[in-house]
Motif scaffolding. Structure first.
Motif, PDB file in Angstrom:
ATOM      1  N   GLN A  87     -34.788 -12.790  45.746  1.00  0.00           N
ATOM      2  CA  GLN A  87     -34.952 -14.107  46.511  1.00  0.00           C
ATOM      3  C   GLN A  87     -35.803 -15.071  46.025  1.00  0.00           C
ATOM      4  O   GLN A  87     -35.354 -16.330  45.890  1.00  0.00           O
ATOM      5  CB  GLN A  87     -35.357 -13.683  47.917  1.00  0.00           C
ATOM      6  CG  GLN A  87     -35.417 -14.878  49.088  1.00  0.00           C
ATOM      7  CD  GLN A  87     -35.729 -14.563  50.262  1.00  0.00           C
ATOM      8  OE1 GLN A  87     -36.285 -13.568  50.669  1.00  0.00           O
ATOM      9  NE2 GLN A  87     -35.873 -15.413  51.326  1.00  0.00           N
ATOM     10  N   ILE A 137     -33.775 -16.539  42.800  1.00  0.00           N
ATOM     11  CA  ILE A 137     -32.639 -17.613  43.451  1.00  0.00           C
ATOM     12  C   ILE A 137     -33.223 -18.821  43.941  1.00  0.00           C
ATOM     13  O   ILE A 137     -32.928 -19.997  43.507  1.00  0.00           O
ATOM     14  CB  ILE A 137     -31.840 -16.988  44.570  1.00  0.00           C
ATOM     15  CG1 ILE A 137     -31.095 -15.522  44.057  1.00  0.00           C
ATOM     16  CG2 ILE A 137     -30.863 -17.801  45.106  1.00  0.00           C
ATOM     17  CD1 ILE A 137     -30.544 -14.907  45.103  1.00  0.00           C
ATOM     18  N   SER A 138     -34.391 -18.857  44.565  1.00  0.00           N
ATOM     19  CA  SER A 138     -34.917 -20.089  44.950  1.00  0.00           C
ATOM     20  C   SER A 138     -35.734 -20.731  43.873  1.00  0.00           C
ATOM     21  O   SER A 138     -35.290 -21.782  43.750  1.00  0.00           O
ATOM     22  CB  SER A 138     -36.388 -19.626  45.867  1.00  0.00           C
ATOM     23  OG  SER A 138     -35.804 -18.869  47.275  1.00  0.00           O
ATOM     24  N   LYS A 178     -34.160 -20.609  40.782  1.00  0.00           N
ATOM     25  CA  LYS A 178     -33.346 -21.337  39.886  1.00  0.00           C
ATOM     26  C   LYS A 178     -32.571 -22.569  40.687  1.00  0.00           C
ATOM     27  O   LYS A 178     -32.394 -23.597  40.157  1.00  0.00           O
ATOM     28  CB  LYS A 178     -32.046 -20.257  39.950  1.00  0.00           C
ATOM     29  CG  LYS A 178     -32.262 -19.112  38.861  1.00  0.00           C
ATOM     30  CD  LYS A 178     -31.016 -18.219  38.989  1.00  0.00           C
ATOM     31  CE  LYS A 178     -31.489 -16.916  37.932  1.00  0.00           C
ATOM     32  NZ  LYS A 178     -30.299 -16.112  38.047  1.00  0.00           N
ATOM     33  N   GLN A 179     -32.615 -22.627  42.005  1.00  0.00           N
ATOM     34  CA  GLN A 179     -32.410 -23.786  42.864  1.00  0.00           C
ATOM     35  C   GLN A 179     -33.142 -24.852  42.714  1.00  0.00           C
ATOM     36  O   GLN A 179     -32.860 -26.040  42.392  1.00  0.00           O
ATOM     37  CB  GLN A 179     -32.183 -23.389  44.420  1.00  0.00           C
ATOM     38  CG  GLN A 179     -30.901 -22.430  44.662  1.00  0.00           C
ATOM     39  CD  GLN A 179     -31.070 -21.911  46.070  1.00  0.00           C
ATOM     40  OE1 GLN A 179     -31.977 -22.639  46.777  1.00  0.00           O
ATOM     41  NE2 GLN A 179     -30.036 -21.360  46.612  1.00  0.00           N
ATOM     42  N   VAL A 180     -34.577 -24.612  42.510  1.00  0.00           N
ATOM     43  CA  VAL A 180     -35.660 -25.692  42.473  1.00  0.00           C
ATOM     44  C   VAL A 180     -35.322 -26.186  41.226  1.00  0.00           C
ATOM     45  O   VAL A 180     -35.659 -27.375  40.774  1.00  0.00           O
ATOM     46  CB  VAL A 180     -37.065 -25.095  42.443  1.00  0.00           C
ATOM     47  CG1 VAL A 180     -38.095 -26.002  42.230  1.00  0.00           C
ATOM     48  CG2 VAL A 180     -37.223 -24.689  44.104  1.00  0.00           C
ATOM     49  N   ARG A 181     -35.327 -25.257  40.086  1.00  0.00           N
ATOM     50  CA  ARG A 181     -35.047 -25.871  38.746  1.00  0.00           C
ATOM     51  C   ARG A 181     -33.777 -26.701  38.621  1.00  0.00           C
ATOM     52  O   ARG A 181     -33.882 -27.809  37.669  1.00  0.00           O
ATOM     53  CB  ARG A 181     -35.103 -24.723  37.541  1.00  0.00           C
ATOM     54  CG  ARG A 181     -36.421 -23.864  37.632  1.00  0.00           C
ATOM     55  CD  ARG A 181     -36.322 -22.907  36.530  1.00  0.00           C
ATOM     56  NE  ARG A 181     -37.667 -22.262  36.368  1.00  0.00           N
ATOM     57  CZ  ARG A 181     -37.946 -21.052  35.617  1.00  0.00           C
ATOM     58  NH1 ARG A 181     -36.780 -20.450  35.166  1.00  0.00           N
ATOM     59  NH2 ARG A 181     -39.022 -20.674  35.470  1.00  0.00           N
ATOM     60  N   SER A 182     -32.700 -26.298  39.040  1.00  0.00           N
ATOM     61  CA  SER A 182     -31.597 -27.130  39.057  1.00  0.00           C
ATOM     62  C   SER A 182     -31.783 -28.339  39.926  1.00  0.00           C
ATOM     63  O   SER A 182     -31.200 -29.435  39.150  1.00  0.00           O
ATOM     64  CB  SER A 182     -30.516 -26.297  39.875  1.00  0.00           C
ATOM     65  OG  SER A 182     -29.158 -27.025  39.828  1.00  0.00           O
ATOM     66  N   THR A 183     -32.329 -28.340  40.733  1.00  0.00           N
ATOM     67  CA  THR A 183     -32.598 -29.604  41.538  1.00  0.00           C
ATOM     68  C   THR A 183     -33.579 -30.649  40.779  1.00  0.00           C
ATOM     69  O   THR A 183     -33.235 -31.518  40.653  1.00  0.00           O
ATOM     70  CB  THR A 183     -33.204 -29.558  42.885  1.00  0.00           C
ATOM     71  OG1 THR A 183     -32.469 -28.718  43.780  1.00  0.00           O
ATOM     72  CG2 THR A 183     -33.352 -30.762  43.740  1.00  0.00           C
ATOM     73  N   GLN A 190     -31.450 -32.080  37.994  1.00  0.00           N
ATOM     74  CA  GLN A 190     -30.621 -33.029  38.207  1.00  0.00           C
ATOM     75  C   GLN A 190     -31.378 -34.419  38.690  1.00  0.00           C
ATOM     76  O   GLN A 190     -30.885 -35.562  38.180  1.00  0.00           O
ATOM     77  CB  GLN A 190     -29.821 -32.504  39.423  1.00  0.00           C
ATOM     78  CG  GLN A 190     -28.809 -33.655  40.125  1.00  0.00           C
ATOM     79  CD  GLN A 190     -27.609 -33.631  38.953  1.00  0.00           C
ATOM     80  OE1 GLN A 190     -27.391 -32.547  38.304  1.00  0.00           O
ATOM     81  NE2 GLN A 190     -27.123 -34.804  38.975  1.00  0.00           N
TER      82      GLN A 190
END
Length: 246
Positions: free
Chosen positions: A131, A134-135, A137-142, A145
């Protein structure tokens, strides 16, 4: 010699108080676990720290069910003597569900912060790790961007500045073609030179004051002293006869 008797009173030192709380809390949780295992008892333990942080242990299926059993045992006589309203009972059941949900969320939040990981087994720790990945990865992706959006904005501003610079350069070239810099400088220099020359009104060409002593061929003698030379003087080479000699 044995340990001295500890006086039960509030510990004034904040650091010592926190250390003592952590040690005794862990000891109490350990004792509750041992009691539930050794004696096959259903044990529920709830601890709130001075900051309001919740620590709990339940050997039963869930804390909510244990609390319901506690409510039934504690207030069973009053419930048999006085019938409870259905609306009140449903509200109380909803309250217990929400309370249990809040406890689960609080425990999950503490686990995500890296706290209270001791009661978790290997499977739960692996799920928590997944978990967190995954969190992350989402933070890095945001974050990536957002950085790309900022880069695009900066590039647009750069293009706008380049266009503005080109427009200014073109206007400057048109102005220089219409008004050459050398001609304008010569005109400015001539105007400055003419501006520095004094006019007659400034007294540059004013006639000198008459001074009779400085006039050519002047002498202080009277007109009676002036004589006209005879032609014999011309013959001597002194000058023509029309010249006046003093």
């Amino acid at each position: 010699m044995g340990r001295g008797r500890v006086e039960l009173k509030r510990i004034e030192n904040k650091i010592n108080r926190q250390v003592t709380f952590a040690k005794r809390r862990n000891g109490l949780l350990k004792k509750a676990y041992e009691l539930s295992v050794l004696c096959d008892a259903e044990v529920a333990l709830i601890i709130f720290s001075s900051r309001g942080k919740l620590y709990e242990f339940c050997s039963g299926p869930s804390m909510a069910k244990t609390l319901q059993k506690y409510q039934k045992c504690s207030y069973g006589s009053s419930e048999t003597s006085e019938p409870v309203n259905e609306l009140t009972q449903s509200s109380y059941q909803e309250y217990l569900k929400l309370k249990a949900r809040v406890e689960v969320l609080q425990r999950s939040q503490r686990n995500l912060m890296g706290e209270d990981l001791d009661p978790l087994n290997t499977t739960e720790l692996e799920q928590l790790e997944q978990q967190l990945e995954i969190s992350l990865k989402q933070v890095r992706s945001t974050k990536t961007q957002n950085m790309l959006d900022q880069l695009a904005d900066l590039q647009n501003k750069e293009h706008m500045l380049v266009d503005a610079n080109n427009n200014l350069r073109r206007k400057l070239e048109e102005f220089n073609a219409k008004y050459p810099p050398q001609q304008s400088w010569e005109t400015a220099g001539n105007s400055a030179l003419y501006g520095r020359l004094p006019s007659q009104s400034d007294g540059f060409f004013q006639p000198l004051d008459r001074n009779s002593s400085l006039e050519m061929g002047y002498n202080g003698a009277t007109s009676n002293d002036i004589t006209i030379e005879t032609p014999s003087q011309t013959a001597n080479g002194f000058g023509p006869g029309w010249m006046l000699w003093i």
